[in-house]
Design a protein around this motif. Structure first.
Motif, PDB file in Angstrom:
ATOM      1  N   VAL A  83       0.842  -1.198   0.000  1.00  0.00           N
ATOM      2  CA  VAL A  83       0.000   0.000   0.000  1.00  0.00           C
ATOM      3  C   VAL A  83       0.876   1.247   0.000  1.00  0.00           C
ATOM      4  O   VAL A  83       0.675   2.181  -0.785  1.00  0.00           O
ATOM      5  CB  VAL A  83      -0.953   0.002   1.219  1.00  0.00           C
ATOM      6  CG1 VAL A  83      -1.581   1.374   1.417  1.00  0.00           C
ATOM      7  CG2 VAL A  83      -2.042  -1.056   1.051  1.00  0.00           C
ATOM      8  N   TRP A  84       1.882   1.275   0.888  1.00  0.00           N
ATOM      9  CA  TRP A  84       2.805   2.419   0.956  1.00  0.00           C
ATOM     10  C   TRP A  84       3.536   2.610  -0.364  1.00  0.00           C
ATOM     11  O   TRP A  84       3.639   3.721  -0.886  1.00  0.00           O
ATOM     12  CB  TRP A  84       3.809   2.205   2.093  1.00  0.00           C
ATOM     13  CG  TRP A  84       4.971   3.145   2.033  1.00  0.00           C
ATOM     14  CD1 TRP A  84       5.007   4.437   2.461  1.00  0.00           C
ATOM     15  CD2 TRP A  84       6.264   2.877   1.472  1.00  0.00           C
ATOM     16  NE1 TRP A  84       6.245   4.996   2.214  1.00  0.00           N
ATOM     17  CE2 TRP A  84       7.022   4.060   1.604  1.00  0.00           C
ATOM     18  CE3 TRP A  84       6.840   1.754   0.880  1.00  0.00           C
ATOM     19  CZ2 TRP A  84       8.351   4.150   1.167  1.00  0.00           C
ATOM     20  CZ3 TRP A  84       8.158   1.842   0.442  1.00  0.00           C
ATOM     21  CH2 TRP A  84       8.894   3.024   0.582  1.00  0.00           C
ATOM     22  N   ALA A  85       4.067   1.525  -0.935  1.00  0.00           N
ATOM     23  CA  ALA A  85       4.844   1.617  -2.173  1.00  0.00           C
ATOM     24  C   ALA A  85       4.006   2.167  -3.317  1.00  0.00           C
ATOM     25  O   ALA A  85       4.490   2.968  -4.133  1.00  0.00           O
ATOM     26  CB  ALA A  85       5.399   0.239  -2.534  1.00  0.00           C
ATOM     27  N   ASN A  86       2.740   1.773  -3.392  1.00  0.00           N
ATOM     28  CA  ASN A  86       1.875   2.269  -4.450  1.00  0.00           C
ATOM     29  C   ASN A  86       1.525   3.739  -4.255  1.00  0.00           C
ATOM     30  O   ASN A  86       1.342   4.471  -5.231  1.00  0.00           O
ATOM     31  CB  ASN A  86       0.616   1.420  -4.545  1.00  0.00           C
ATOM     32  CG  ASN A  86       0.813   0.190  -5.411  1.00  0.00           C
ATOM     33  OD1 ASN A  86       0.540   0.182  -6.593  1.00  0.00           O
ATOM     34  ND2 ASN A  86       1.322  -0.871  -4.794  1.00  0.00           N
ATOM     35  N   MET A  87       1.431   4.190  -3.000  1.00  0.00           N
ATOM     36  CA  MET A  87       1.217   5.612  -2.756  1.00  0.00           C
ATOM     37  C   MET A  87       2.433   6.424  -3.197  1.00  0.00           C
ATOM     38  O   MET A  87       2.295   7.499  -3.797  1.00  0.00           O
ATOM     39  CB  MET A  87       0.925   5.863  -1.282  1.00  0.00           C
ATOM     40  CG  MET A  87      -0.455   5.428  -0.853  1.00  0.00           C
ATOM     41  SD  MET A  87      -0.823   5.950   0.832  1.00  0.00           S
ATOM     42  CE  MET A  87      -2.300   4.989   1.144  1.00  0.00           C
ATOM     43  N   VAL A  88       3.634   5.917  -2.904  1.00  0.00           N
ATOM     44  CA  VAL A  88       4.855   6.594  -3.340  1.00  0.00           C
ATOM     45  C   VAL A  88       4.859   6.716  -4.864  1.00  0.00           C
ATOM     46  O   VAL A  88       5.129   7.786  -5.426  1.00  0.00           O
ATOM     47  CB  VAL A  88       6.106   5.839  -2.857  1.00  0.00           C
ATOM     48  CG1 VAL A  88       7.370   6.423  -3.485  1.00  0.00           C
ATOM     49  CG2 VAL A  88       6.208   5.893  -1.333  1.00  0.00           C
ATOM     50  N   LYS A 133      11.122  15.962  -8.734  1.00  0.00           N
ATOM     51  CA  LYS A 133      12.069  14.887  -8.997  1.00  0.00           C
ATOM     52  C   LYS A 133      11.937  13.790  -7.950  1.00  0.00           C
ATOM     53  O   LYS A 133      11.716  14.055  -6.769  1.00  0.00           O
ATOM     54  CB  LYS A 133      13.503  15.416  -8.998  1.00  0.00           C
ATOM     55  CG  LYS A 133      13.825  16.342 -10.163  1.00  0.00           C
ATOM     56  CD  LYS A 133      15.297  16.710 -10.189  1.00  0.00           C
ATOM     57  CE  LYS A 133      15.610  17.600 -11.385  1.00  0.00           C
ATOM     58  NZ  LYS A 133      17.060  17.927 -11.450  1.00  0.00           N
ATOM     59  N   SER A 134      12.089  12.562  -8.409  1.00  0.00           N
ATOM     60  CA  SER A 134      12.076  11.398  -7.532  1.00  0.00           C
ATOM     61  C   SER A 134      13.479  11.169  -6.992  1.00  0.00           C
ATOM     62  O   SER A 134      14.434  11.076  -7.764  1.00  0.00           O
ATOM     63  CB  SER A 134      11.591  10.176  -8.321  1.00  0.00           C
ATOM     64  OG  SER A 134      11.707   9.006  -7.538  1.00  0.00           O
ATOM     65  N   ILE A 135      13.600  11.089  -5.652  1.00  0.00           N
ATOM     66  CA  ILE A 135      14.922  10.956  -5.029  1.00  0.00           C
ATOM     67  C   ILE A 135      14.885   9.891  -3.935  1.00  0.00           C
ATOM     68  O   ILE A 135      13.951   9.832  -3.135  1.00  0.00           O
ATOM     69  CB  ILE A 135      15.379  12.300  -4.420  1.00  0.00           C
ATOM     70  CG1 ILE A 135      15.729  13.289  -5.534  1.00  0.00           C
ATOM     71  CG2 ILE A 135      16.587  12.115  -3.501  1.00  0.00           C
ATOM     72  CD1 ILE A 135      16.199  14.629  -5.029  1.00  0.00           C
ATOM     73  N   LEU A 136      15.901   9.049  -3.921  1.00  0.00           N
ATOM     74  CA  LEU A 136      16.146   8.133  -2.810  1.00  0.00           C
ATOM     75  C   LEU A 136      17.381   8.653  -2.092  1.00  0.00           C
ATOM     76  O   LEU A 136      18.483   8.645  -2.642  1.00  0.00           O
ATOM     77  CB  LEU A 136      16.378   6.707  -3.319  1.00  0.00           C
ATOM     78  CG  LEU A 136      16.849   5.691  -2.277  1.00  0.00           C
ATOM     79  CD1 LEU A 136      15.803   5.523  -1.179  1.00  0.00           C
ATOM     80  CD2 LEU A 136      17.152   4.349  -2.936  1.00  0.00           C
ATOM     81  N   GLU A 137      17.185   9.121  -0.857  1.00  0.00           N
ATOM     82  CA  GLU A 137      18.279   9.751  -0.110  1.00  0.00           C
ATOM     83  C   GLU A 137      18.382   9.136   1.271  1.00  0.00           C
ATOM     84  O   GLU A 137      17.446   9.183   2.061  1.00  0.00           O
ATOM     85  CB  GLU A 137      18.051  11.261   0.004  1.00  0.00           C
ATOM     86  CG  GLU A 137      19.209  12.004   0.619  1.00  0.00           C
ATOM     87  CD  GLU A 137      18.966  13.505   0.684  1.00  0.00           C
ATOM     88  OE1 GLU A 137      19.944  14.256   0.610  1.00  0.00           O
ATOM     89  OE2 GLU A 137      17.791  13.921   0.802  1.00  0.00           O
ATOM     90  N   HIS A 138      19.522   8.501   1.558  1.00  0.00           N
ATOM     91  CA  HIS A 138      19.746   7.838   2.851  1.00  0.00           C
ATOM     92  C   HIS A 138      18.641   6.840   3.156  1.00  0.00           C
ATOM     93  O   HIS A 138      18.191   6.719   4.297  1.00  0.00           O
ATOM     94  CB  HIS A 138      19.865   8.869   3.974  1.00  0.00           C
ATOM     95  CG  HIS A 138      20.918   9.897   3.747  1.00  0.00           C
ATOM     96  ND1 HIS A 138      22.244   9.581   3.559  1.00  0.00           N
ATOM     97  CD2 HIS A 138      20.840  11.256   3.649  1.00  0.00           C
ATOM     98  CE1 HIS A 138      22.950  10.690   3.377  1.00  0.00           C
ATOM     99  NE2 HIS A 138      22.119  11.714   3.405  1.00  0.00           N
ATOM    100  N   GLY A 139      18.181   6.134   2.130  1.00  0.00           N
ATOM    101  CA  GLY A 139      17.146   5.127   2.314  1.00  0.00           C
ATOM    102  C   GLY A 139      15.742   5.674   2.387  1.00  0.00           C
ATOM    103  O   GLY A 139      14.798   4.914   2.598  1.00  0.00           O
ATOM    104  N   LEU A 140      15.563   6.984   2.215  1.00  0.00           N
ATOM    105  CA  LEU A 140      14.247   7.609   2.319  1.00  0.00           C
ATOM    106  C   LEU A 140      13.740   7.979   0.930  1.00  0.00           C
ATOM    107  O   LEU A 140      14.414   8.689   0.186  1.00  0.00           O
ATOM    108  CB  LEU A 140      14.330   8.851   3.196  1.00  0.00           C
ATOM    109  CG  LEU A 140      13.002   9.485   3.633  1.00  0.00           C
ATOM    110  CD1 LEU A 140      12.237   8.536   4.543  1.00  0.00           C
ATOM    111  CD2 LEU A 140      13.240  10.810   4.330  1.00  0.00           C
ATOM    112  N   GLU A 141      12.551   7.489   0.580  1.00  0.00           N
ATOM    113  CA  GLU A 141      11.946   7.770  -0.724  1.00  0.00           C
ATOM    114  C   GLU A 141      11.217   9.113  -0.670  1.00  0.00           C
ATOM    115  O   GLU A 141      10.303   9.297   0.127  1.00  0.00           O
ATOM    116  CB  GLU A 141      10.956   6.667  -1.097  1.00  0.00           C
ATOM    117  CG  GLU A 141      11.565   5.277  -1.200  1.00  0.00           C
ATOM    118  CD  GLU A 141      12.329   5.076  -2.498  1.00  0.00           C
ATOM    119  OE1 GLU A 141      12.334   5.988  -3.351  1.00  0.00           O
ATOM    120  OE2 GLU A 141      12.923   3.991  -2.661  1.00  0.00           O
TER     121      GLU A 141
END
Length: 231
Positions: A60-65, A78-86
């Motif tokens: 559910v969380w992944a689809n919201m992201v 922009k889509s960013i993955l920073e220190h493990g945070l989407e």
């Protein structure tokens, strides 16, 4: 633990002044943000009883992201993955949005809003940083910069699209909120501003959508440390 009294909670109705203020912050109305939450909830149909119990909450969380990125990237985010945070980040507005589940208080003016615990040091640091950032949120006076070159030098305000699946009341509720504090269990629980954007009744969702046995789980935070001198 940070202590600060926060009372700036706004319930947003369609086409209201509060809805206009919300659009000034993120460029999206409450109805659009709520549709992002709904698309995440509909991911329930992609999970079956043979999968691990945490699969549903994560999915559910992944689809919201994915849904909020789909809505915002065409607008220049922009889509960013920073220190493990989407995150999805706007260099024009100097803000980022993170999706997060809550254990209590979403959509409730009387109850303390609290996210799921175990957020870890990265999310706690975001709350600490939000306390010190003084940046304009409206259209006038915004500072422009190149995100990739100046991400570290120019602090970004973090807002969270927060949702709570309430099986007892047969609904999911959502808010957009700016965190500024947390408790000893790493739950974010202090907020500078909260926009209550509405709720979705399970009755309005497909009949075969069930949250029986649901365990609310969202992102898995991974700390990444750079090795120095080969150590």
């Amino acid at each position: 633990m940070l202590n600060k009294s926060v009372s700036n909670v706004v319930s947003v109705s369609p086409n209201s002044e509060a809805d206009e203020n919300l659009e000034n912050v993120v460029g999206l109305s409450a109805s659009v943000l709520l549709s992002v939450v709904e698309r995440g909830i509909l991911a329930r149909n992609q999970v079956n009883s043979l999968m691990p119990i945490t699969t549903l909450g994560y999915w559910v969380w992944a689809n919201m992201v994915g849904s909020i990125r789909e809505a915002l990237i065409p607008l220049g985010w922009k889509s960013i993955l920073e220190h493990g945070l989407e995150k999805v980040v706007s260099s024009e507005r100097m803000i980022a949005i993170v999706c997060k589940s809550a254990v209590q208080g979403v959509g409730d003016l009387e109850c303390k809003l609290k996210t799921r615990g175990g957020s870890g040091p990265v999310v706690k640091q975001l709350a600490d940083d939000n306390l010190t950032i003084q940046l304009p949120l409206l259209d006038d006076g915004l500072i422009e910069f190149q995100l990739d070159e100046h991400l570290d030098e120019n602090p970004i305000e973090i807002w969270m699209l927060i949702y709570q699946i309430d099986k007892e009341n047969n609904e999911v509720r959502a808010e957009l909120a700016k965190p500024i504090g947390y408790d000893v269990h790493d739950s974010l629980d202090e907020w500078e501003k909260r926009f209550i954007i509405g709720s979705i009744s399970f009755d309005d969702l497909p009949d075969d959508l069930s949250f029986e046995g649901f365990e609310q789980t969202d992102e898995i935070e991974i700390e990444v440390e750079r090795k120095v001198n080969g150590e």
